[in-house]
Scaffold this motif. Structure first.
Motif: not given
Ligand SMILES: COc1cccc(Nc2ncc(-c3ccc(C(=O)NCC(=O)Nc4ccccc4)cc3)c(OCC3CCNCC3)n2)c1
Length: 335
Positions: A242-246, A249-252
């Motif tokens: 969830m804490l993906q900068i991009d 790439k973040r979970i939906t």
């Protein structure tokens, strides 16, 4: 201070919150004795934000979900808006976490599934919240969560309202793309904020925190945060997703509803099946007809035809809530 528009309908009590241009007071719906929260906005200080209140009222009228605070009635005078809303007697989730220091994985999962259900429902209707933080998550008397949007931040999910960019969402929970002022999708921003929320539930403190705003921004943009020893590897994996900068790439939200950490110990993934609209209840209608002397069938006909935010609607919904809680529908004699 007395408001003529509420006279005889609601007794105002203490102030339970105040934000930019809104003040929330605890109140009693006199006819039923039920507690409500009344959000009072004065039109002068709202200024050119006035149209946003109309949007918020429209939004709330369509948002019927067990984990979103229910709007009972709207009263508009030439100087004020009064929004009569479901009162959450458990207060803010933030205070619940603070007093427990941090929550167990099981309790965090119970709460987090409810937040995911409310946000998935919001997104399914094309809304994004954009200001998800523990202060906007309340607890009802059964310790179920109610998502609110105190600061009028929820907006259609795609597209940016640049001037809202800064005023909306507190930086601590804000996603990198929002901080960088990039074009962003509300749904992706909400996933990031839910990651911060989940971290706060499991750890009792925030992943990115700093007294100086520049250091805070730097930490958020680095995407680096501590992983305390008590976090399970499954929790760590979910938080990282969830804490993906991009944002790409973040979970939906759909993947989130089915994530192993979310479904662990539960029979099914998170569903955002929401509560239906009005169901006709004869006990409630006969109680109301005892109050106002009208025939139950007339009351129901007027209810169905109404804009669903009048006093009759508020009384019906509050009595229905009380019945669903297994209480008697007695009415105060002064009614
Ligand atoms: C026991 O001690 C306590 C202690 C504290 C609180 C309570 N209870 C208690 N119950 C009910 C409220 C409330 C609910 C909804 C709205 C609202 O603004 N709705 C609009 C709305 O939610 N739109 C929307 C929702 C989802 C998507 C899109 C739009 C406003 C106020 C409350 O407020 C107090 C504030 C204080 C500052 N932080 C936020 C809460 N407080 C009780």
């Amino acid at each position: 201070v007395r408001y003529a528009a509420l006279k005889g309908l609601y007794d105002l009590e203490k102030t339970i919150g105040s934000g930019g241009f809104a003040k929330v007071k605890l109140a009693t719906h006199i006819a039923t004795g039920e507690k409500v929260a009344i959000k009072i906005m004065d039109k002068i200080s709202l200024g050119d934000d006035l149209p946003r209140v109309k949007l918020e009222v429209q939004a709330l009228k369509t948002l019927l979900h067990q984990h979103i605070c229910r709007l009972y009635q709207v009263i508009e005078t030439d100087s004020h808006y009064f929004m009569v809303i479901e009162y959450c007697s458990g207060g803010e989730l933030f205070d619940h976490i603070v007093e427990k220091n941090r929550l167990s994985e099981t309790e965090s999962r119970k709460f987090f599934r409810q937040i995911v259900s409310a946000v998935a429902y919001l997104h399914s209707l094309g809304y994004a919240h954009r200001d998800l933080k523990p202060e906007n998550v309340l607890l009802d008397r059964e310790e179920n969560l109610k998502l609110i949007d105190f600061g009028l931040c929820a907006k259609p999910k795609n597209g940016i309202d640049s001037h809202l960019q800064t005023s909306c969402g507190s930086p601590t929970y804000a996603a990198p793309e929002l901080i960088l002022g990039k074009k962003y999708l509300g749904s992706e921003v909400d996933i990031w904020s839910m990651g911060v929320l989940l971290y706060a539930l499991l750890c009792g403190f925030l992943p990115f925190d700093d007294n100086s705003i520049e250091n805070l921004y730097r930490k958020i943009l680095s995407g680096k945060y501590d992983e305390p020893s008590w976090l399970s590897s499954s929790s760590k994996r979910l938080i990282r997703a969830m804490l993906q900068i991009d944002p790409k790439k973040r979970i939906t939200i759909q993947e989130l509803c089915n994530h192993p950490w979310i479904t662990a110990g539960f029979l099914n993934p998170v569903s955002f099946v929401h509560k239906t609209n009005f169901e006709k209840d004869d006990d409630v209608l006969s109680t109301m007809s005892a109050i106002c002397g009208e025939h139950a069938s007339d009351i129901w006909r007027k209810l169905v035809k109404s804009d669903r935010t009048d006093y009759r609607t508020a009384t019906y919904l509050l009595l229905l809530d009380r019945k669903l809680r297994g209480l008697s529908l007695r009415i105060s004699p002064s009614a």
